[in-house]
Design an enzyme around this catalytic site. Structure first.
Site, mmCIF file in Angstrom:
data_model
loop_
_atom_site.group_PDB
_atom_site.id
_atom_site.type_symbol
_atom_site.label_atom_id
_atom_site.label_comp_id
_atom_site.label_asym_id
_atom_site.label_seq_id
_atom_site.Cartn_x
_atom_site.Cartn_y
_atom_site.Cartn_z
ATOM 1 N N GLU A 150 26.068 37.449 56.344
ATOM 2 C CA GLU A 150 27.192 36.544 56.592
ATOM 3 C C GLU A 150 27.953 36.805 57.883
ATOM 4 O O GLU A 150 28.490 35.881 58.488
ATOM 5 C CB GLU A 150 28.207 36.692 55.456
ATOM 6 C CG GLU A 150 27.732 36.170 54.140
ATOM 7 C CD GLU A 150 28.852 36.249 53.115
ATOM 8 O OE1 GLU A 150 28.949 35.325 52.318
ATOM 9 O OE2 GLU A 150 29.617 37.224 53.152
ATOM 10 N N LYS A 188 27.318 64.665 56.415
ATOM 11 C CA LYS A 188 26.120 63.959 56.872
ATOM 12 C C LYS A 188 26.435 62.879 57.911
ATOM 13 O O LYS A 188 27.324 62.061 57.711
ATOM 14 C CB LYS A 188 25.421 63.310 55.662
ATOM 15 C CG LYS A 188 24.822 64.343 54.714
ATOM 16 C CD LYS A 188 23.717 65.069 55.434
ATOM 17 C CE LYS A 188 22.947 66.027 54.571
ATOM 18 N NZ LYS A 188 22.047 66.865 55.391
ATOM 19 N N THR A 192 26.010 57.042 59.623
ATOM 20 C CA THR A 192 26.654 56.560 60.852
ATOM 21 C C THR A 192 25.595 56.207 61.898
ATOM 22 O O THR A 192 25.669 55.167 62.563
ATOM 23 C CB THR A 192 27.620 57.638 61.394
ATOM 24 O OG1 THR A 192 28.663 57.773 60.453
ATOM 25 C CG2 THR A 192 28.179 57.266 62.751
ATOM 26 N N CYS A 382 58.857 34.995 42.427
ATOM 27 C CA CYS A 382 58.121 33.748 42.242
ATOM 28 C C CYS A 382 57.889 33.437 40.764
ATOM 29 O O CYS A 382 58.828 33.044 40.081
ATOM 30 C CB CYS A 382 56.832 33.779 43.062
ATOM 31 S SG CYS A 382 56.284 32.127 43.489
ATOM 32 N N GLY A 384 57.783 35.479 38.588
ATOM 33 C CA GLY A 384 58.748 36.385 37.952
ATOM 34 C C GLY A 384 60.097 35.701 37.773
ATOM 35 O O GLY A 384 60.787 35.901 36.768
ATOM 36 N N GLN A 386 60.433 32.364 37.583
ATOM 37 C CA GLN A 386 60.212 31.282 36.617
ATOM 38 C C GLN A 386 60.244 31.824 35.189
ATOM 39 O O GLN A 386 60.798 31.203 34.285
ATOM 40 C CB GLN A 386 58.887 30.572 36.932
ATOM 41 C CG GLN A 386 58.899 29.932 38.326
ATOM 42 C CD GLN A 386 57.573 29.285 38.724
ATOM 43 O OE1 GLN A 386 56.591 29.377 38.002
ATOM 44 N NE2 GLN A 386 57.547 28.652 39.885
ATOM 45 N N HIS A 508 58.739 35.100 48.193
ATOM 46 C CA HIS A 508 58.039 36.396 48.207
ATOM 47 C C HIS A 508 58.612 37.319 49.281
ATOM 48 O O HIS A 508 58.060 37.399 50.384
ATOM 49 C CB HIS A 508 56.543 36.172 48.481
ATOM 50 C CG HIS A 508 55.821 35.497 47.374
ATOM 51 N ND1 HIS A 508 55.268 36.174 46.316
ATOM 52 C CD2 HIS A 508 55.580 34.186 47.145
ATOM 53 C CE1 HIS A 508 54.699 35.315 45.484
ATOM 54 N NE2 HIS A 508 54.881 34.098 45.971
ATOM 55 N N GLU A 510 58.366 40.365 49.527
ATOM 56 C CA GLU A 510 57.459 41.476 49.834
ATOM 57 C C GLU A 510 56.699 41.274 51.140
ATOM 58 O O GLU A 510 56.276 42.234 51.776
ATOM 59 C CB GLU A 510 56.480 41.724 48.674
ATOM 60 C CG GLU A 510 55.434 40.641 48.412
ATOM 61 C CD GLU A 510 55.895 39.541 47.459
ATOM 62 O OE1 GLU A 510 57.115 39.328 47.360
ATOM 63 O OE2 GLU A 510 55.023 38.898 46.831
HETATM 64 N N1 GLN Z 1 52.394 29.574 39.269
HETATM 65 C C1 GLN Z 1 53.694 29.397 39.827
HETATM 66 C C2 GLN Z 1 53.779 28.154 40.703
HETATM 67 O O1 GLN Z 1 52.813 27.653 41.158
HETATM 68 C C3 GLN Z 1 54.147 30.630 40.586
HETATM 69 C C4 GLN Z 1 53.347 30.921 41.794
HETATM 70 C C5 GLN Z 1 53.524 32.316 42.322
HETATM 71 O O2 GLN Z 1 54.016 33.204 41.628
HETATM 72 N N2 GLN Z 1 53.121 32.568 43.541
HETATM 73 O O3 GLN Z 1 54.824 27.655 40.968
#
Ligand code: GLN
Length: 534
Positions: A150, A188, A192, A382, A384, A386, A508, A510
């Site tokens: 690929e 070894k 490489t 996210c 989390g 909801q 997000h 993070e």
């Molecule tokens: N599944 C949820 C949505 O689409 C949350 C997505 C997520 O956590 N990135 O809104």
């Protein structure tokens, strides 16, 4: 003139090509050069957005809304240039572009072939990044392992770069494994040699070898590798396992890799050290004074790469707070049947990450209820958030069986649902709410105390939203909507009153945390957790 560094990998996958590429970026940036990075992925998907995390690991989202390979996360954590949709190229994108052009009739009369049409398209994409970024150096990581069918077109394009740009403007770095065989107590070099041999058959002679090893490489071994692989001895770089990935730039700098690269390119640049990085990141990452246990409740916990940026963001918050973060990974599906008190014994914070699909949701909701009722610091990301909304609806607002329409399309109380514009969408790839959106933060809220400002830009990747129909009821019951996307009046941050730290966000954070700049939401989450730690 822009210089180009191609990074390939040999022998096995998971050698740390991404960290290697990012670390080379870091040491060159420390020499005041403008650097950008690219990842070329050999798979045929257009992007990793529709792939299962177990197949691919986390999907990293850039500011401009591209769903990309998680290596772009490493790049943004190590260097200062932002990543964009142009920095991740897949075979799928290349073929898509070439075939669309063929259908339009742009190549009329010609037979479309891998060489030159596919390789030209690959080269154009690299040149475009060089042009748009105005970088002095573009580092291009080629996914996969040398010898894979690929990745051949990408390697061929890399080879041709020397013809286009001149040998002095292109450098080839090969990351390889030098295994230690326990029973014979020997290191070894043969794998490489084979891998470099394969690369040379393709027409690429590596300039630098990054040798991943458990044991130190002796001078004799380096000589041997140098001789058999036709690489100068000083450019055989030892990359021994280290405690923290953030040490890798220092390991390279000790072996003057920055000088080696600069002299290949005939570039002159002021000498500089990585002192700040060493002091503010490495020392704290390696010798933390405190310790705290954080429970992460998710469904992809078996794969380290699935929540990559979250683990990194937690480690950055640890670096900031001088604490070692011990992550207790909890399978959300198992939690459904387990005793929450036992599972969370000793955990000082609970984090619920993003995700898709109903499996494991009830376990996440159970974890959130436990953290809310027992006043354990909670951070929801996210999905989390909801789940936090669903939990609050069920427990505090009397909306029995409230749910998201993602999981129960006919639920009586759709507290999380689709916006009208999302209902019309048929294609699943690249159609979520993606990338950075501004979020307005209300004064006198926990979110304002965390961020210390009223407007932030955060990255999104979701389809479903909080249903504003329930906002008033939620507010009456004690939920605070502290962050909003004003244009469409979307709830972006929710929190509950009278809790030491209960914040859930639709975005997000993070993705924006760095080792030397912990994201405020993670930083304060860990600070709150440390107050519980003994
Ligand atoms: N599944 C949820 C949505 O689409 C949350 C997505 C997520 O956590 N990135 O809104």
């Amino acid at each position: 003139m822009t210089k180009f560094i191609f990074v390939t990998g040999g022998v096995i996958s998971s050698l740390g090509k991404g960290i290697t590429s990012a670390s080379i970026g870091k040491i060159l940036e420390s020499r005041l050069l403008k650097v950008t990075l690219m990842k070329l992925d050999p798979y045929i998907n257009v992007d990793p957005g529709t792939m299962n995390p177990y197949q691919h690991g986390e999907v990293y989202v850039t500011e401009d809304g591209a769903e990309t390979d998680l290596d772009l996360g490493h790049y943004e954590r190590f260097i200062s240039s932002p990543m964009t949709k142009f920095n991740n190229v897949t075979t799928g994108q290349i073929y898509n572009a070439v075939i669309s052009r063929e259908r339009r009739g742009d190549y009329l009369g010609k037979t479309i072939q891998v060489i030159p049409h596919i390789t030209n398209e690959i080269k154009e994409r690299i040149k475009k990044v060089a042009e748009v970024s105005c970088a002095d150096i573009v580092i291009i990581e080629i996914g996969g392992t040398v010898g894979d069918i690929e990745s051949l077109p990408f390697l061929e394009a890399a080879r041709q770069f020397t013809l286009d740009k001149g040998r002095e403007n292109v450098l080839y770095v090969h990351v390889t494994l030098v295994p230690y065989i326990k029973c014979s107590q020997e290191i070894k070099t043969k794998p490489t040699q084979h891998s470099v041999g394969t690369l040379r058959e393709i027409g690429i002679q590596p300039d630098v070898l990054i040798c991943r090893t458990e044991k130190p490489l002796t001078a004799e071994l380096k000589d041997k590798i140098s001789l058999f692989c036709n690489v100068a001895k000083e450019t055989v770089i030892e990359a021994r396992d280290v405690e923290s990935i953030y040490q890798v730039p220092l390991v390279f700098k000790e072996q003057v890799l920055d000088e080696i690269i600069l002299s290949h390119f005939k570039l002159i640049s002021k000498f500089s050290e990585l002192k700040e990085w060493e002091k503010n990141v490495i020392e704290k990452a390696i010798n933390p004074k405190k310790k705290v246990c954080i429970a992460l409740v998710g469904k992809y916990i078996a794969l380290q790469d699935a929540y990559k940026s979250i683990y990194e963001a937690l480690s950055h918050a640890g670096i900031h707070n001088d604490a070692k973060i011990e992550i207790r990974k909890i399978d959300s599906e198992d939690l459904e049947k387990a005793n929450a008190k036992e599972v969370f014994e000793g955990a000082c914070g609970i984090l619920v990450p993003g995700g898709f699909g109903y499996r494991g949701i009830e376990g996440k909701i159970k974890a959130i209820r436990f953290s809310r009722e027992n006043k354990i610091p909670f951070l929801g990301l996210c999905l989390g958030m909801q789940c936090a909304v669903i939990e609050f609806a069920r427990t505090c607002c009397g909306l029995k069986d409230a749910n998201s329409t993602e999981f129960r399309p006919k639920t009586k109380y759709p507290v999380i649902s689709l916006l009208e514009e999302q209902k019309k969408i048929k294609d699943l790839g690249g159609t979520m709410r993606l990338g950075a959106y501004p979020c307005k933060i209300k004064n006198n809220t926990a979110a304002f105390r965390v961020y210390g400002k009223n407007l932030v830009l955060e990255r999104h990747r979701h389809r479903y939203e909080f249903n504003n129909k329930y906002k008033k009821l939620f507010q009456e019951k004690g939920m605070v909507f502290s962050g909003v996307y004003q244009k469409n009046n979307l709830a972006e941050i929710v929190e509950v009153k009278g809790h030491p730290y209960f914040i859930a966000v639709q975005f997000h954070p993070e993705f924006k945390s760095k080792p030397d700049y912990s994201h405020p939401l993670f930083r304060e989450f860990i600070k709150a957790a440390l107050k519980l730690a003994v």
